[in-house]
Design an enzyme around this catalytic site. Structure first.
Site, PDB file in Angstrom:
ATOM      1  N   ALA A  84      53.224   0.579  54.400  1.00 32.29           N
ATOM      2  CA  ALA A  84      54.461   0.586  53.604  1.00 32.29           C
ATOM      3  C   ALA A  84      55.294  -0.639  53.918  1.00 32.29           C
ATOM      4  O   ALA A  84      55.556  -0.939  55.078  1.00 32.29           O
ATOM      5  CB  ALA A  84      55.267   1.855  53.887  1.00 32.29           C
ATOM      6  N   THR A 132      50.142  -9.642  57.335  1.00 30.41           N
ATOM      7  CA  THR A 132      49.759 -10.712  56.407  1.00 30.41           C
ATOM      8  C   THR A 132      49.517 -12.026  57.144  1.00 30.41           C
ATOM      9  O   THR A 132      50.083 -12.250  58.221  1.00 30.41           O
ATOM     10  CB  THR A 132      50.884 -10.910  55.363  1.00 30.41           C
ATOM     11  OG1 THR A 132      50.708 -12.154  54.696  1.00 30.41           O
ATOM     12  CG2 THR A 132      52.264 -10.957  56.022  1.00 30.41           C
ATOM     13  N   ASP A 133      48.733 -12.896  56.524  1.00 26.32           N
ATOM     14  CA  ASP A 133      48.535 -14.232  57.115  1.00 26.32           C
ATOM     15  C   ASP A 133      49.790 -15.101  56.977  1.00 26.32           C
ATOM     16  O   ASP A 133      49.891 -16.155  57.609  1.00 26.32           O
ATOM     17  CB  ASP A 133      47.324 -14.940  56.471  1.00 26.32           C
ATOM     18  CG  ASP A 133      47.462 -15.191  54.969  1.00 26.32           C
ATOM     19  OD1 ASP A 133      48.449 -14.711  54.361  1.00 26.32           O
ATOM     20  OD2 ASP A 133      46.581 -15.858  54.396  1.00 26.32           O
ATOM     21  N   GLU A 134      50.743 -14.650  56.146  1.00 25.40           N
ATOM     22  CA  GLU A 134      51.929 -15.481  55.902  1.00 25.40           C
ATOM     23  C   GLU A 134      52.798 -15.630  57.152  1.00 25.40           C
ATOM     24  O   GLU A 134      53.627 -16.535  57.223  1.00 25.40           O
ATOM     25  CB  GLU A 134      52.731 -14.929  54.711  1.00 25.40           C
ATOM     26  CG  GLU A 134      51.859 -14.842  53.470  1.00 25.40           C
ATOM     27  CD  GLU A 134      52.588 -14.542  52.172  1.00 25.40           C
ATOM     28  OE1 GLU A 134      53.776 -14.822  52.069  1.00 25.40           O
ATOM     29  OE2 GLU A 134      51.928 -14.035  51.251  1.00 25.40           O
ATOM     30  N   TYR A 157      60.269 -12.613  53.446  1.00 26.74           N
ATOM     31  CA  TYR A 157      59.152 -11.650  53.526  1.00 26.74           C
ATOM     32  C   TYR A 157      58.333 -11.879  54.784  1.00 26.74           C
ATOM     33  O   TYR A 157      58.135 -10.958  55.592  1.00 26.74           O
ATOM     34  CB  TYR A 157      58.258 -11.768  52.278  1.00 26.74           C
ATOM     35  CG  TYR A 157      56.902 -11.096  52.445  1.00 26.74           C
ATOM     36  CD1 TYR A 157      56.799  -9.722  52.646  1.00 26.74           C
ATOM     37  CD2 TYR A 157      55.715 -11.848  52.414  1.00 26.74           C
ATOM     38  CE1 TYR A 157      55.555  -9.104  52.810  1.00 26.74           C
ATOM     39  CE2 TYR A 157      54.467 -11.237  52.569  1.00 26.74           C
ATOM     40  CZ  TYR A 157      54.400  -9.868  52.774  1.00 26.74           C
ATOM     41  OH  TYR A 157      53.174  -9.249  52.950  1.00 26.74           O
ATOM     42  N   LYS A 161      57.823  -9.518  58.171  1.00 28.36           N
ATOM     43  CA  LYS A 161      56.505  -9.038  58.622  1.00 28.36           C
ATOM     44  C   LYS A 161      56.228  -9.539  60.047  1.00 28.36           C
ATOM     45  O   LYS A 161      55.702  -8.814  60.879  1.00 28.36           O
ATOM     46  CB  LYS A 161      55.389  -9.508  57.676  1.00 28.36           C
ATOM     47  CG  LYS A 161      55.374  -8.855  56.308  1.00 28.36           C
ATOM     48  CD  LYS A 161      55.153  -7.354  56.323  1.00 28.36           C
ATOM     49  CE  LYS A 161      53.743  -6.947  56.709  1.00 28.36           C
ATOM     50  NZ  LYS A 161      53.541  -5.480  56.557  1.00 28.36           N
TER      51      LYS A 161
HETATM   52  P1  NAD Z   1      52.857  -2.921  47.490  1.00 24.73           P
HETATM   53  O1  NAD Z   1      54.215  -3.533  47.298  1.00 24.73           O
HETATM   54  O2  NAD Z   1      51.928  -2.828  46.343  1.00 24.73           O
HETATM   55  O3  NAD Z   1      53.027  -1.431  48.047  1.00 24.73           O
HETATM   56  C1  NAD Z   1      53.939  -1.079  49.045  1.00 24.73           C
HETATM   57  C2  NAD Z   1      54.054   0.431  49.096  1.00 24.73           C
HETATM   58  O4  NAD Z   1      54.985   0.775  50.135  1.00 24.73           O
HETATM   59  C3  NAD Z   1      54.586   1.056  47.807  1.00 24.73           C
HETATM   60  O5  NAD Z   1      53.814   2.188  47.458  1.00 24.73           O
HETATM   61  C4  NAD Z   1      56.008   1.445  48.154  1.00 24.73           C
HETATM   62  O6  NAD Z   1      56.480   2.577  47.422  1.00 24.73           O
HETATM   63  C5  NAD Z   1      55.892   1.744  49.650  1.00 24.73           C
HETATM   64  N1  NAD Z   1      57.176   1.593  50.340  1.00 24.73           N
HETATM   65  C6  NAD Z   1      58.020   0.530  50.267  1.00 24.73           C
HETATM   66  N2  NAD Z   1      59.123   0.780  51.000  1.00 24.73           N
HETATM   67  C7  NAD Z   1      58.944   1.994  51.581  1.00 24.73           C
HETATM   68  C8  NAD Z   1      59.745   2.792  52.456  1.00 24.73           C
HETATM   69  N3  NAD Z   1      60.946   2.378  52.863  1.00 24.73           N
HETATM   70  N4  NAD Z   1      59.250   3.980  52.884  1.00 24.73           N
HETATM   71  C9  NAD Z   1      58.032   4.410  52.454  1.00 24.73           C
HETATM   72  N5  NAD Z   1      57.261   3.715  51.601  1.00 24.73           N
HETATM   73  C10 NAD Z   1      57.710   2.524  51.163  1.00 24.73           C
HETATM   74  O7  NAD Z   1      52.234  -3.709  48.703  1.00 24.73           O
HETATM   75  P2  NAD Z   1      50.717  -4.136  48.975  1.00 24.73           P
HETATM   76  O8  NAD Z   1      50.466  -5.410  48.302  1.00 24.73           O
HETATM   77  O9  NAD Z   1      49.838  -2.962  48.725  1.00 24.73           O
HETATM   78  O10 NAD Z   1      50.798  -4.418  50.543  1.00 24.73           O
HETATM   79  C11 NAD Z   1      50.580  -3.367  51.489  1.00 24.73           C
HETATM   80  C12 NAD Z   1      50.696  -3.931  52.891  1.00 24.73           C
HETATM   81  O11 NAD Z   1      49.737  -4.953  53.070  1.00 24.73           O
HETATM   82  C13 NAD Z   1      52.058  -4.560  53.192  1.00 24.73           C
HETATM   83  O12 NAD Z   1      52.399  -4.230  54.517  1.00 24.73           O
HETATM   84  C14 NAD Z   1      51.818  -6.053  53.033  1.00 24.73           C
HETATM   85  O13 NAD Z   1      52.681  -6.786  53.846  1.00 24.73           O
HETATM   86  C15 NAD Z   1      50.377  -6.154  53.484  1.00 24.73           C
HETATM   87  N6  NAD Z   1      49.605  -7.281  52.904  1.00 24.73           N
HETATM   88  C16 NAD Z   1      49.569  -7.476  51.547  1.00 24.73           C
HETATM   89  C17 NAD Z   1      48.786  -8.515  51.026  1.00 24.73           C
HETATM   90  C18 NAD Z   1      48.680  -8.736  49.537  1.00 24.73           C
HETATM   91  O14 NAD Z   1      48.047  -9.708  49.109  1.00 24.73           O
HETATM   92  N7  NAD Z   1      49.231  -7.875  48.681  1.00 24.73           N
HETATM   93  C19 NAD Z   1      48.074  -9.350  51.884  1.00 24.73           C
HETATM   94  C20 NAD Z   1      48.147  -9.113  53.266  1.00 24.73           C
HETATM   95  C21 NAD Z   1      48.905  -8.064  53.760  1.00 24.73           C
HETATM   96  P1  TYD Z   2      51.965 -14.228  44.868  1.00 24.66           P
HETATM   97  O1  TYD Z   2      50.941 -13.490  44.077  1.00 24.66           O
HETATM   98  O2  TYD Z   2      53.411 -13.911  44.652  1.00 24.66           O
HETATM   99  O3  TYD Z   2      51.564 -14.089  46.407  1.00 24.66           O
HETATM  100  P2  TYD Z   2      52.149 -14.872  47.715  1.00 24.66           P
HETATM  101  O4  TYD Z   2      53.431 -15.530  47.344  1.00 24.66           O
HETATM  102  O5  TYD Z   2      52.340 -13.760  48.676  1.00 24.66           O
HETATM  103  O6  TYD Z   2      51.079 -15.847  48.112  1.00 24.66           O
HETATM  104  O7  TYD Z   2      51.780 -15.792  44.578  1.00 24.66           O
HETATM  105  C1  TYD Z   2      50.550 -16.435  44.800  1.00 24.66           C
HETATM  106  C2  TYD Z   2      50.746 -17.905  44.543  1.00 24.66           C
HETATM  107  O8  TYD Z   2      51.031 -18.093  43.148  1.00 24.66           O
HETATM  108  C3  TYD Z   2      51.938 -18.501  45.281  1.00 24.66           C
HETATM  109  O9  TYD Z   2      51.606 -19.842  45.650  1.00 24.66           O
HETATM  110  C4  TYD Z   2      53.047 -18.509  44.261  1.00 24.66           C
HETATM  111  C5  TYD Z   2      52.307 -18.705  42.948  1.00 24.66           C
HETATM  112  N1  TYD Z   2      52.888 -18.069  41.750  1.00 24.66           N
HETATM  113  C6  TYD Z   2      53.020 -18.820  40.577  1.00 24.66           C
HETATM  114  O10 TYD Z   2      52.692 -20.012  40.532  1.00 24.66           O
HETATM  115  N2  TYD Z   2      53.522 -18.189  39.475  1.00 24.66           N
HETATM  116  C7  TYD Z   2      53.911 -16.886  39.480  1.00 24.66           C
HETATM  117  O11 TYD Z   2      54.388 -16.359  38.434  1.00 24.66           O
HETATM  118  C8  TYD Z   2      53.755 -16.122  40.695  1.00 24.66           C
HETATM  119  C9  TYD Z   2      54.171 -14.681  40.755  1.00 24.66           C
HETATM  120  C10 TYD Z   2      53.226 -16.776  41.793  1.00 24.66           C
END
Ligand code: NAD
Ligand code: TYD
Length: 350
Positions: A84, A132-134, A157, A161
């Site tokens: 979450a 995340t790798d960020e 963000y 994290k």
């Molecule tokens: P997402 O935004 O799709 O989902 C997040 C979920 O957390 C949602 O279902 C939301 O309702 C829930 N949530 C948010 N705040 C909450 C709270 N206060 N209490 C309970 N639930 C809550 O995110 P995602 O892309 O599925 O990412 C999931 C995890 O993986 C995160 O921790 C993110 O940092 C990490 N992550 C994501 C990516 C990516 O590319 N999306 C990559 C690496 C790591």
């Molecule tokens: P995003 O999917 O938001 O992931 P993150 O910022 O966590 O890497 O964005 C991926 C890459 O794409 C990032 O370099 C920002 C860029 N981006 C665009 O160029 N246009 C867009 O509308 C969005 C949402 C992201």
């Protein structure tokens, strides 16, 4: 008695794939999905497992310390897999406090509750934090993030994290809490909220709208198919060593502009359009503030120590992803219209 695993954020993008995997793979374990259902939480993502005996959904907020404490009193959790979070960089730029609250205080509440609930016996328990790798910051043209790369988060963000990762490590070091962290690169695949680059672009192409590329589109991301992330999480939960960190990545770097060109090509093919049609929608827009140039992961530790490897190539994964969004028009339309929010009331009657 069945064991219980708590998964937070299971209605989100990655969480929904993780929940499905655990519910199906561990029929004799109760999988408890705790999610606040923010704008990013969508129970339609996991409607297929809703009725399974070993699955339970709890609507709740990780920032509510009392609620989290009570939850750990009520259930004897053998493990926590914590996903979450607030997850979108652009939203963190406009509203950083939301990220600090959920990602930092929310994680602290879970750590405190686990520490106290498990204090008599930490053996066979695991607090697994998904990150995340960020957190590692931004790379130049060469090099990869390893597990020992110094943290250098640069957006609200990634800073939130990174803070939560530091707390997890501190609870390991100070209290001996059995913790594991994994740091993954950008995910793509089914069920991603259409504010992130790939689903946003698919939706825009489908609707003949412009595809906004930030700056010159030279920023590089390392893309991993979401089911391969879920597989890695299951493997790390089972075999990862307490106190360790594992990097997860696709070894699959793309500049944003090249990625969008590839996506346009796949969209033209899948929509039966003339080659080059979707590309015409590409529009370069104002860059994101503080936009990190390049992320790239070295996942050799996970590959050699635990035997993980991605199951699909990017070429396969992107076609599967495009097909999914085109075949699941209702899912996408429900998000755009906001109707996905009604699922909870329909299903849980409150
Ligand atoms: P997402 O935004 O799709 O989902 C997040 C979920 O957390 C949602 O279902 C939301 O309702 C829930 N949530 C948010 N705040 C909450 C709270 N206060 N209490 C309970 N639930 C809550 O995110 P995602 O892309 O599925 O990412 C999931 C995890 O993986 C995160 O921790 C993110 O940092 C990490 N992550 C994501 C990516 C990516 O590319 N999306 C990559 C690496 C790591
Ligand atoms: P995003 O999917 O938001 O992931 P993150 O910022 O966590 O890497 O964005 C991926 C890459 O794409 C990032 O370099 C920002 C860029 N981006 C665009 O160029 N246009 C867009 O509308 C969005 C949402 C992201």
């Amino acid at each position: 008695m069945k064991k219980n695993i708590l998964i937070t954020g299971g209605a989100g993008f990655i969480g929904s794939h993780v929940i499905r995997l655990f519910v199906n793979k561990y029929p004799n374990t109760n999988i408890i999905n705790l999610d606040k259902l923010t704008y990013a939480g969508n129970l339609e993502n996991i409607s297929d497992i809703d009725k399974k005996d070993n699955y339970k959904f709890i609507k709740g907020d990780i920032t509510n310390a009392d609620f989290i404490y009570d939850l750990f009193k009520k259930y004897d959790f053998e493990g926590v897999i914590h996903l979450a979070a607030e997850s979108h960089v652009d939203r963190s730029i406009t509203n950083p406090n939301e990220f600090i609250n959920t990602n930092v205080f929310g994680t602290a509440n879970l750590l405190n509750a686990a520490k106290d609930a498990w204090k008599d016996n930490y053996s066979d328990k695991l607090f697994y934090h998904i990150s995340t790798d960020e957190v590692y910051g931004s790379l130049g043209e060469t090099g990869l993030f390893t597990e020992t790369t110094a943290y250098d988060p640069r957006s609200p963000y990634s800073a939130s994290k990174a803070s939560s990762d530091h707390l997890v490590r501190a609870y390991r070091h100070t209290y001996g809490l059995p913790t594991v962290i994994s740091n993954c690169s950008n995910n793509y695949g089914a069920n991603q909220f259409p504010e992130k680059l790939i689903p946003l672009s698919i939706n825009n192409i489908k609707n003949n709208k412009q595809i906004p590329i930030y700056g010159k589109g030279e920023n590089i991301r390392d893309w991993l198919f979401v089911q391969d992330h879920a597989n890695a999480i299951e493997l790390i939960y089972r075999k990862g060593k307490a106190g360790e960190t594992y990097n997860i990545g696709g070894n699959n770097e793309w500049t944003n502009v090249d990625l969008i060109h590839r996506l346009c090509k796949v969209m033209d093919e899948e929509l039966g359009k003339k080659k080059g049609t979707s590309e015409k929608l590409i529009t370069f827009v104002k860059d994101r503030a503080g936009h990190d140039l390049r992320y790239a992961i070295d996942s050799s530790k996970l590959q050699t120590e635990l035997g993980w490897k991605p199951s699909v190539t990017f070429e396969q994964g992107i076609v599967l992803t495009v097909k999914w969004y085109l075949e699941n028009e209702k899912w996408l339309n429900n998000i755009i219209s906001g109707d996905y929010k009604k699922y909870y009331q329909k299903q849980y009657h409150n």
